[in-house]
Scaffold this active site. Sequence first.
Site, mmCIF file in Angstrom:
data_model
loop_
_atom_site.group_PDB
_atom_site.id
_atom_site.type_symbol
_atom_site.label_atom_id
_atom_site.label_comp_id
_atom_site.label_asym_id
_atom_site.label_seq_id
_atom_site.Cartn_x
_atom_site.Cartn_y
_atom_site.Cartn_z
ATOM 1 N N GLY A 70 -19.393 13.535 26.385
ATOM 2 C CA GLY A 70 -19.733 14.693 25.391
ATOM 3 C C GLY A 70 -18.922 15.794 25.608
ATOM 4 N N GLU A 73 0.026 3.777 15.883
ATOM 5 C CA GLU A 73 -1.135 3.734 16.943
ATOM 6 C C GLU A 73 -1.017 2.844 18.093
ATOM 7 O OE1 GLU A 73 -4.661 2.306 15.117
ATOM 8 O OE2 GLU A 73 -5.843 3.748 16.316
HETATM 9 O O1 M6R Z 1 -15.688 4.930 14.000
HETATM 10 P P1 M6R Z 1 -14.722 5.576 12.881
HETATM 11 O O2 M6R Z 1 -14.368 4.468 11.807
HETATM 12 O O3 M6R Z 1 -15.579 6.807 12.444
HETATM 13 O O4 M6R Z 1 -13.617 5.928 13.676
HETATM 14 C C1 M6R Z 1 -12.835 6.371 12.827
HETATM 15 C C2 M6R Z 1 -11.180 6.491 13.502
HETATM 16 O O5 M6R Z 1 -11.501 7.345 14.763
HETATM 17 C C3 M6R Z 1 -10.670 5.235 13.701
HETATM 18 O O6 M6R Z 1 -10.792 4.537 12.364
HETATM 19 C C4 M6R Z 1 -9.259 5.472 14.126
HETATM 20 O O7 M6R Z 1 -8.492 5.759 13.207
HETATM 21 C C5 M6R Z 1 -8.890 3.876 14.379
HETATM 22 N N1 M6R Z 1 -8.240 3.878 15.957
HETATM 23 C C6 M6R Z 1 -7.521 3.422 13.712
HETATM 24 O O8 M6R Z 1 -7.205 2.349 14.049
#
Ligand code: M6R
Length: 607
Positions: free
Chosen positions: A97, A487
């Site tokens: 955190g 990514e």
């Molecule tokens: O857990 P979440 O779906 O909220 O995460 C959102 C983004 O951090 C996540 O989708 C990120 O963009 C991925 N690593 C993409 O592959």
Amino acid sequence: MCGIVAAAASKNIVPVLVEGLKRLEYRGYDSAGLAVISAAGIERVRSVGRVAELETASASTRSVTGIAHTRWATHGVPSERNAHPHVSGSIAVVHNGIIENYESLRNELSARGHVFTSDTDTESIAHLIEATLQTAPDLFAAVRLACRRLVGAYAIAVIDHQQPGKVIVAREGSPLLLGLSDTGNYAASDASALLQVTRNMVYLENGDIAELTAAGVKITRLDGTPVDRPVHVSQLSAAAVELGNYQHYMQKEIFEQPEALANTLEIVGGSKTIQPGIFGAEAANLLADVDAILILACGTSSHSGYTARYWLEAIAGVPCNVEIASEYRYRTSVPNPKQLIVAISQSGETADTLAALRHAKRLGQNKTLALCNVPESAIVRECVLRFITRAGPEIGVASTKAFTTQLAALFLLTLVMAKVKQKLGPAQESAYIDQLRHLPVAVNKVLELESDIKVWAQRFADKHHALFLGRGRHYPIALEGALKLKEISYIHAEAYPAGELKHGPLALVDADMPVISIAPNDQLLDKLKSNLKEVQARGGELYVFADADSEIAASEGVHVLRLPEHYGELSPILHVVPLQLLSYHVALVKGTDVDKPRNLAKSVTVE
Ligand code: M6R
């Protein structure tokens, strides 16, 4: 971001800590560390890099009580001195955190003679607990009182070599659960870390603090009030978090999509109709009064939202907006209390999405729906309605099966809204449901394109940039394809609605810029073909994902792969799959760390 494991048991817990960290490595992987209580005091081992290095470094360490951490750096570069645990006197602390008031705590404690040895916010927690312990009756009281002075988000685990045999854990804003067993008691950031020792899990609430010993656990609120939290028997299968025969989690998760979709859509069963109740008991009444939808999400989850916008407006006739959570939470917007707020998140703990949801509620928008893959997550708990995608644990940082199952869930929402708004006749409803049911089979067929995609991937290895084009509901799929490629392969990629090309990005096109196009056989195909001609005319190399019946021919500089069937409204769910495979294979060719791309982490629990 960051993973925690802690244990107080009647046997050596170092292997449990290390194995737990391996399971949590997806949460952060720039450094790792552990601290145990030994006869000589706190024994601490830390290493920069992966948990495997910590495992080697701690091979001779033994103890029955300890804490461990895998880090995603926020305050201070990845280095051994910034790696957790942080120590002050007899105290060692691990933390997930961000402590927002760490500077003032650091100043105060430095003035009282505490010497800081790292750049982290976490170290101030260790010193604060040590200082508080001077007047508190025991470690539990000291941690409880110290937590009341912390501003920000935390899950912490604390040991004190003066009080061996116990670990104190506390949470506010970051996830933490306990694992109970006959031979010891444990804590971790998620259940996968503890399946090795128990299935009996207790989810702590924000503001809970617990003391773990080998014999039992005690939980209170930060004001000292005792609380009972129910024990859940985790249904997570150990195989779900194992790699099995796959080389990478991303590969495994891409190939798990047929099963993940089947599981997510099981809720529709053999029925020809769909009921609002799949979103929760209050859904029928709540949705009847909805006049617009606002989707809040980040990253890949926002791309599923953008896709759903096309569906919700076209099929259900409901105005829909999608906002990146980190933007929405800080902008002055016009609230609409009749608007349904949909928070989409794989993890359910993304800090920006959670904060945007809370912001929307503060503005008086209380019709909320969580669409998440983790049932006990904060976002799920803070929404009135919920839909849990059943993708299973997603470990690879690049989201794949979470995305396609989100799309399936959002299509269900579209059908429910369309029924509520009386825009959907029974025949059409039943046809859509049949199509949904056939999705796992259709995705399986798309996965068979892998060998052709591998050949394409070779040609991307020496590229530095790529353009992705799509139109209509496939534009968000182009966005997702570009995100996947950058990514994990570190190739710079941009996505555009194909019609925008001539308004600027066309200037980038030359023989070195591969242009990936999504070309399903829909009503926009002819328009898209004109855009592709514009690329061809400038010497651009086209890689086209078409449908079996899209009239696009391969030619010099135009490579075409065809998906086996055209899938109408649900086509985005099929068309994203070859883009996932393409980025995966490009990353393999480039030799990057597919599951743990540089600088990233799976759950982004900080701003
Ligand atoms: O857990 P979440 O779906 O909220 O995460 C959102 C983004 O951090 C996540 O989708 C990120 O963009 C991925 N690593 C993409 O592959």
